[in-house]
Scaffold this active site. Sequence first.
Site, PDB file in Angstrom:
ATOM      1  N   LYS A 203      -6.360 -19.510  -4.380  1.00  0.00           N
ATOM      2  CA  LYS A 203      -5.625 -20.658  -4.178  1.00  0.00           C
ATOM      3  C   LYS A 203      -6.180 -21.962  -4.523  1.00  0.00           C
ATOM      4  CE  LYS A 203      -3.384 -22.421   0.169  1.00  0.00           C
ATOM      5  NZ  LYS A 203      -3.616 -22.402   1.531  1.00  0.00           N
ATOM      6  N   HIS A 222      -7.823 -22.840  11.783  1.00  0.00           N
ATOM      7  CA  HIS A 222      -7.458 -21.350  11.477  1.00  0.00           C
ATOM      8  C   HIS A 222      -8.783 -20.823  11.157  1.00  0.00           C
ATOM      9  CE1 HIS A 222      -7.394 -22.878   7.462  1.00  0.00           C
ATOM     10  NE2 HIS A 222      -7.618 -21.953   6.992  1.00  0.00           N
ATOM     11  N   ASP A 224      -9.804 -17.455   8.652  1.00  0.00           N
ATOM     12  CA  ASP A 224      -9.039 -16.946   7.295  1.00  0.00           C
ATOM     13  C   ASP A 224      -8.764 -15.433   7.767  1.00  0.00           C
ATOM     14  OD1 ASP A 224      -9.185 -19.310   6.102  1.00  0.00           O
ATOM     15  OD2 ASP A 224     -10.717 -18.518   4.928  1.00  0.00           O
ATOM     16  N   HIS A 278     -12.049 -23.257  10.988  1.00  0.00           N
ATOM     17  CA  HIS A 278     -12.066 -24.531  10.394  1.00  0.00           C
ATOM     18  C   HIS A 278     -10.801 -25.077  10.040  1.00  0.00           C
ATOM     19  CE1 HIS A 278     -11.204 -21.144   7.638  1.00  0.00           C
ATOM     20  NE2 HIS A 278     -10.961 -21.923   6.639  1.00  0.00           N
TER      21      HIS A 278
END
Length: 336
Positions: A203, A222, A224, A278
């Site tokens: 990404k 959030h 991962d 994070h």
Amino acid sequence: MEFDRVQAIASLSFDKETIPEEFIIRPEKEQPATTTFHGAVPEIPTIDISDPNQETLVRLIADASKEWGIFQVVSHGIPGDLIAKLQDVGKKFFELPQEEKEVYAKPRDSTNIEGYGSKLQNNPQENKSWVDHLFHRIWPPSSINHQFWPQNPPSYREVNEEYAKHMREVTDKLFTALSLGLGLEGHALKEGAGGEDIEYMLKINYYPPCPRPDLTLGVAAHTDLSALTILVPNEVPGLQIFKDGNWFEAKYIPNALIIHIGDQIEILSNGKYKAVLHRTTVAKDKARMSWPVFLEPPGELVVGPLPHLINKDNPPKFMAKKFKDYMYCKLNHLPQ
């Protein structure tokens, strides 16, 4: 309103020193200006993974993964000039005219995340994020769809293919150390996450300059959903880690890789390793960019706590399920 690319919104916002309402975080007490810690910041562990003493290396990686869920690695073997090329071709893509970038846009009806786009929240009550992105897989070859690989700049494909080769060597070292740190065989976590079928999803995050960085976020808090995330940032600060009740900014180390423990490693380790919470802040005068590679199990693979880590004193803390089902629940805010 019709959601435009954030890059376009940013260029308009600077004319009036404000940002659209849907980007402003409510309540005010959750805005980055008030929630970022401003004292002496503890440093995320930095680990030299070329250390020939494997016992020391395993201990450092295991300790960081249990206590922080994140660490930075240096002397990882990926040439600095290759990292510079990766960043250069990604930056040049985002500097292309808008219509040229839109050629690689994620199709509106696609359930796959690959392609160019902007962060559209599934929940309309949530704030929009100050970021545009490009997603595409870089490994294994059977999962790659070159439809989403930019043809401009011309060296984009060559650079990303070379980066994928080096990335695989780094991930094998990490999986081995993480497995040994749990008292398991060196191959245990990699096999549990899909083995040679693990998908490497690159990404590129592009966070345009923002006239009001105190009011919005590039990416909200959030963890991962991957097994591991291996990230290269540019020099503009922005990655923040939640630890001990505070949001701390990650220190920038040139050419270091930032390693996030993701949800699937937390599940496989039955909670011994922690997925890191994070978020990303944005800057007023500079574009922040980052290049995470998400190591994801194949969709049909059932992921659950590894049997060797479960006994009557340590029952399973997570339900085993297909990765595609886990991903669907997480992206749609459904209970796991």
